[in-house]
Design a protein around this motif. Structure first.
Motif, mmCIF file in Angstrom:
data_model
loop_
_atom_site.group_PDB
_atom_site.id
_atom_site.type_symbol
_atom_site.label_atom_id
_atom_site.label_comp_id
_atom_site.label_asym_id
_atom_site.label_seq_id
_atom_site.Cartn_x
_atom_site.Cartn_y
_atom_site.Cartn_z
ATOM 1 N N ALA A 297 0.838 -1.203 0.000
ATOM 2 C CA ALA A 297 0.000 0.000 0.000
ATOM 3 C C ALA A 297 0.871 1.251 0.000
ATOM 4 O O ALA A 297 0.549 2.248 -0.676
ATOM 5 C CB ALA A 297 -0.927 -0.003 1.217
ATOM 6 N N PHE B 147 0.284 3.717 -3.121
ATOM 7 C CA PHE B 147 -0.388 4.986 -2.844
ATOM 8 C C PHE B 147 0.557 6.120 -2.486
ATOM 9 O O PHE B 147 0.160 7.292 -2.532
ATOM 10 C CB PHE B 147 -1.433 4.804 -1.740
ATOM 11 N N TYR C 293 1.987 6.852 0.446
ATOM 12 C CA TYR C 293 2.043 7.228 1.855
ATOM 13 C C TYR C 293 2.885 6.215 2.631
ATOM 14 O O TYR C 293 2.897 5.027 2.298
ATOM 15 C CB TYR C 293 0.641 7.234 2.481
ATOM 16 N N ALA D 226 -0.357 7.118 7.106
ATOM 17 C CA ALA D 226 -1.698 6.620 6.812
ATOM 18 C C ALA D 226 -2.492 6.228 8.053
ATOM 19 O O ALA D 226 -3.695 6.505 8.134
ATOM 20 C CB ALA D 226 -1.607 5.424 5.864
ATOM 21 N N LEU E 136 -7.429 9.756 2.054
ATOM 22 C CA LEU E 136 -6.156 9.186 1.608
ATOM 23 C C LEU E 136 -6.213 8.688 0.169
ATOM 24 O O LEU E 136 -5.361 9.033 -0.647
ATOM 25 C CB LEU E 136 -5.737 8.025 2.523
ATOM 26 N N ILE E 137 -7.202 7.856 -0.147
ATOM 27 C CA ILE E 137 -7.170 7.153 -1.433
ATOM 28 C C ILE E 137 -8.412 7.351 -2.291
ATOM 29 O O ILE E 137 -8.449 6.898 -3.430
ATOM 30 C CB ILE E 137 -6.940 5.640 -1.228
ATOM 31 N N ALA F 82 -8.980 4.936 -7.770
ATOM 32 C CA ALA F 82 -8.359 5.343 -6.513
ATOM 33 C C ALA F 82 -7.437 6.526 -6.771
ATOM 34 O O ALA F 82 -7.256 6.964 -7.908
ATOM 35 C CB ALA F 82 -7.591 4.172 -5.898
ATOM 36 N N ARG G 265 -3.590 8.409 -5.626
ATOM 37 C CA ARG G 265 -2.303 8.358 -4.937
ATOM 38 C C ARG G 265 -2.100 9.650 -4.133
ATOM 39 O O ARG G 265 -2.856 10.614 -4.256
ATOM 40 C CB ARG G 265 -1.165 8.206 -5.946
ATOM 41 N N LYS G 266 -1.041 9.652 -3.328
ATOM 42 C CA LYS G 266 -0.695 10.833 -2.534
ATOM 43 C C LYS G 266 -0.474 12.049 -3.436
ATOM 44 O O LYS G 266 -0.809 13.184 -3.068
ATOM 45 C CB LYS G 266 0.558 10.544 -1.709
ATOM 46 N N GLU H 57 -5.035 9.914 -10.203
ATOM 47 C CA GLU H 57 -6.085 8.909 -10.136
ATOM 48 C C GLU H 57 -5.716 7.732 -11.032
ATOM 49 O O GLU H 57 -5.146 7.921 -12.106
ATOM 50 C CB GLU H 57 -7.426 9.507 -10.555
ATOM 51 N N ASP I 169 -3.231 -2.452 -8.206
ATOM 52 C CA ASP I 169 -3.072 -1.444 -9.252
ATOM 53 C C ASP I 169 -3.152 -2.129 -10.613
ATOM 54 O O ASP I 169 -2.341 -3.001 -10.929
ATOM 55 C CB ASP I 169 -1.723 -0.748 -9.088
#
Length: 206
Positions: free
Chosen positions: A37, A41, A43, A48, A56-57, A91, A93-94, A98, A122
């Motif tokens: 994760a 993402f 983080y 997180a 967050l996501i 979703a 990401r930081k 998208e 992903d």
């Protein structure tokens, strides 16, 4: 000791999973965030844990629907996404990027109430490969249509008039009194027409 052993095994399984594993509580806040994760993402686990999953996501335009669903589940216990199997969603990401993910969420009763375990994969590369295949298919279909159009033009717009021209020259040759010079020109015209028709037939065969 048995509980500790099982717990250690589960922690190792989650930590080494190639898919992102995110554990959240009934309040929607992150309880656990595995290494995959972090990679997917952007983080760290420390960033997180304790944060709302929606911020967050979940993309901004989808947050209100996500929070409404969580509220409905807390009030009624009705689950629409949880325990419903795999699905594809978008979703974030930081960085704000998208991207598409395949997700499955399971629920479990924990010591402090219900928890949710989300498995996310992903699938950006798979979607890009699929898009490339679709583009290649469309290009091949366009090329096939171009070939079909070309053959239709060659066959109808060129071959048919040449056949008519040759037929007309044959009729002229056999029904008209011609001088030697006229007959020579007529023979030349007929031979050129036949030669052109043969070339068109060769192209169509190719």
């Amino acid at each position: 000791r048995e509980v500790e052993r099982i717990t250690a095994r589960l922690e190792a399984t989650v930590a080494t999973s190639l898919d992102a594993v995110i554990v959240a509580g009934m309040d929607g806040r992150v309880i656990d965030f595995n290494a995959a994760a972090e990679t997917i993402f952007g983080y760290t686990r420390d960033e997180a844990v304790g944060e709302a999953l929606s911020t967050l996501i979940v993309p901004v335009q989808m947050r209100s629907a996500h929070e409404a669903g969580m509220q409905r589940m807390r009030e009624t216990g009705v689950k629409h996404v949880v325990d419903s199997g795999r699905m594809e969603i978008t979703a974030m990401r930081k960085s704000g990027e998208e991207f598409p993910v395949e997700m499955s969420i399971a629920s479990s009763d924990g010591p402090e109430g219900m928890i949710f375990v989300a498995y996310l994969r992903d699938i950006s590369d798979a979607r890009q490969a699929e898009a490339a295949l679709v583009a290649a298919r469309d290009k091949a279909q366009a090329a096939e249509q171009t070939k079909t159009n070309f053959i239709a033009v060659m066959s109808h717009e060129m071959r048919t008039p040449l056949n008519g021209l040759i037929a007309a020259l044959d009729i002229l040759q056999h029904t008209t009194r011609l001088s030697r010079k006229q007959a020579e020109f007529l023979g030349l015209a007929r031979q050129c027409s036949i030669s052109s028709l043969e070339q068109i037939d060769d192209v169509l065969e190719l």
